[in-house]
Design an enzyme around this catalytic site. Structure first.
Site, short mmCIF file in Angstrom:
data_model
loop_
_atom_site.label_atom_id
_atom_site.label_comp_id
_atom_site.label_asym_id
_atom_site.label_seq_id
_atom_site.Cartn_x
_atom_site.Cartn_y
_atom_site.Cartn_z
N LYS A 294 0.83 -1.20 0.00
CA LYS A 294 0.00 0.00 0.00
C LYS A 294 0.87 1.26 0.00
O LYS A 294 0.72 2.17 0.82
CB LYS A 294 -0.96 0.00 1.19
CG LYS A 294 -1.92 -1.21 1.17
CD LYS A 294 -2.83 -1.22 2.36
CE LYS A 294 -3.78 -2.40 2.31
NZ LYS A 294 -3.09 -3.71 2.51
N VAL A 295 1.76 1.31 -0.97
CA VAL A 295 2.77 2.35 -1.02
C VAL A 295 2.31 3.52 -1.89
O VAL A 295 1.43 3.36 -2.74
CB VAL A 295 4.11 1.77 -1.55
CG1 VAL A 295 3.98 1.37 -3.01
CG2 VAL A 295 5.27 2.70 -1.33
#
Length: 277
Positions: free
Chosen positions: A96-97
């Site tokens: 979830k960058v």
């Protein structure tokens, strides 16, 4: 091959839309493998799960947080886990960058080059330029968070947004942007939770050809049949139904890997039955 070609080949080879999450929770690891706070126990656990399920899945998805919790040894366990997975099976790093400029470039180099993951999950809050270092990698894939499975997802994702004369929930605007990014880069997928089947159907209508990673079946309460029917593409695929706890912790004793295999077979077959109904 592109990620989507590799994913399609893996799905056809296994007859499966099942993606197994490799999320080592120290409170649930079988005690006979070793101390729960030892990253070597994590690696032994993952090796057994992979060997038991590799012919039943279209992909694997380790969540970065479970490995960071073990410190540097956990990162090494994650990298070694990636090496243990057969090369023909795509592996999605759930990180979830999303960050700006050269920071995203560094993340992309780490996850795609140094660690050799095939895809990564990203959040779109910072916009296209923050994702371009990931999206521009033609041999990889980027799964954009659209509508997540948690109860609080609506705090922001359901907010009404007016854009180009149309008012609709933010998650649909994100899906629309992702569809445009797919047209520009060809590397885009989506993340939509199984706990929101109506929203999943809306996203599928908006993005008929994009692969959708679907967490939330099983332990989080998502209904499998409703989810599959809401999210299938016109070819009867296009979904990666993610399951972690319901598969990898199906057993706790010395036969935990065999129990995981039985759970994976049951879930794969249930997904395929839902595809036909």
């Amino acid at each position: 091959m592109s990620f989507r070609e590799r994913l399609r080949a893996a799905s056809e080879r296994s007859g499966s839309l099942l993606c197994v999450g490799l999320d080592p929770d120290p409170t649930r690891l079988p005690t006979h493998l070793g101390p729960a706070d030892d990253a070597r126990t994590v690696l032994a656990f993952n090796r057994a799960i992979i060997e038991a399920t590799a012919d039943l899945v279209c992909a694997y998805k380790p969540n970065l947080g479970f490995y960071l919790a073990y410190g540097p040894a956990g990162v090494e366990a994650l990298i070694e886990t990636r090496r243990l997975i057969p090369p023909e099976i795509p592996v999605i790093l759930d990180a979830k960058v999303g960050d700006l400029g050269n920071t995203s470039v560094a993340y992309a180099r780490a996850y795609f080059d140094a660690w050799n993951f095939d895809a990564v999950t990203v959040h779109p809050y910072m916009g296209e330029d923050s994702l371009e270092p990931f999206l521009s990698r033609s041999d990889r894939a980027v799964f954009v968070l659209v509508k997540t499975s948690n109860p609080g997802s609506g705090d922001l994702q359901d907010l009404p947004v007016t854009d180009e004369g149309t008012t609709e929930p933010l998650y649909l605007r994100v899906a629309e942007r992702a569809r445009r990014w797919q047209g520009r880069y060809g590397t885009c997928g989506l993340v939509v939770g199984a706990t929101y089947p109506r929203q999943l159907a809306e996203v599928r209508e908006r993005c008929p050809d994009l692969p959708i990673l679907v967490p939330g079946v099983g332990a989080q309460g998502g209904d499998l049949t409703t989810t599959v029917q809401a999210g299938l593409d016109s070819a009867g695929g296009g979904l990666l139904i993610n399951a972690a706890r319901g598969v990898i912790y199906a057993g706790t004793g010395p036969d935990f890997a065999q129990a995981a295999r039985r759970a994976a077979i049951e879930l794969r077959d249930a997904i395929n039955l839902a595809r036909q109904s």
